[in-house]
Design an enzyme around this catalytic site. Structure first.
Site, PDB file in Angstrom:
ATOM      1  N   CYS A 105     -30.243  -3.036  10.388  1.00 32.06           N
ATOM      2  CA  CYS A 105     -29.858  -3.298  11.773  1.00 32.06           C
ATOM      3  C   CYS A 105     -29.553  -4.790  11.875  1.00 32.06           C
ATOM      4  CB  CYS A 105     -31.018  -2.893  12.686  1.00 32.06           C
ATOM      5  SG  CYS A 105     -30.658  -3.106  14.425  1.00 32.06           S
ATOM      6  N   CYS A 147     -28.371 -18.211   1.569  1.00 31.92           N
ATOM      7  CA  CYS A 147     -28.592 -19.361   2.457  1.00 31.92           C
ATOM      8  C   CYS A 147     -29.823 -19.222   3.355  1.00 31.92           C
ATOM      9  CB  CYS A 147     -27.360 -19.613   3.312  1.00 31.92           C
ATOM     10  SG  CYS A 147     -27.164 -18.438   4.658  1.00 31.92           S
TER      11      CYS A 147
HETATM   12 FE    FE Z   1     -25.762 -16.755   3.943  1.00 30.17          FE
END
Ligand code: FE
Length: 132
Positions: free
Chosen positions: A118, A98
């Site tokens: 991180c 996404c």
């Molecule tokens: Fe995603």
């Protein structure tokens, strides 16, 4: 980015912090997120699209105040790209499905990879493994 992100829908569905981190590449303050000190077994999913990105087995205490992983659940699930914002040369980590901003990748992680993903807690949902 695959899949079209509906900004109005996201603003309803996400907290303001989740929105600013995943959509505007903000960084949550260290030691404030939901998962930096989470030691439960389970899977970490993209808060925007639900894709499984990291597993608790590769999470470690980096003392940075952000959830840190030395590997991804599957190499195809995240994309890394150069990020030269704020006068720093960093590598950004993004959800492959996404396009959500997740965090940054550093090369000071533990064995066996030497990597440190991180990641902002605000980019993640956690699914506790049943029975644990
Ligand atoms: Fe995603």
């Amino acid at each position: 980015m695959t899949g079209k992100v509906d900004v109005d829908d996201l603003k309803k569905r996400l907290t303001p912090l989740q929105y600013s981190v995943t959509q505007e590449a903000a960084t949550e303050r260290p030691f404030t997120g939901a998962y930096w000190d989470n030691h439960e077994s389970g899977s970490y999913r993209c808060v925007v699209c639900g894709e499984t990105l990291f597993e608790s087995q590769v999470k470690y205490d980096s003392r940075s105040g952000w959830p840190s992983f030395y590997d991804v659940a599957d190499k195809s699930k995240v994309i890394t790209r150069a990020d030269n914002a704020l006068g720093m040369r960093r590598t950004e980590v993004v959800c492959a499905k996404c396009g959500a901003h997740l965090g940054h990748l550093f090369d000071d992680g533990p064995n066996p990879t030497g990597l440190r993903y991180c990641i902002n807690s605000a980019s993640l949902d956690f699914d506790k493994r049943p029975g644990e």
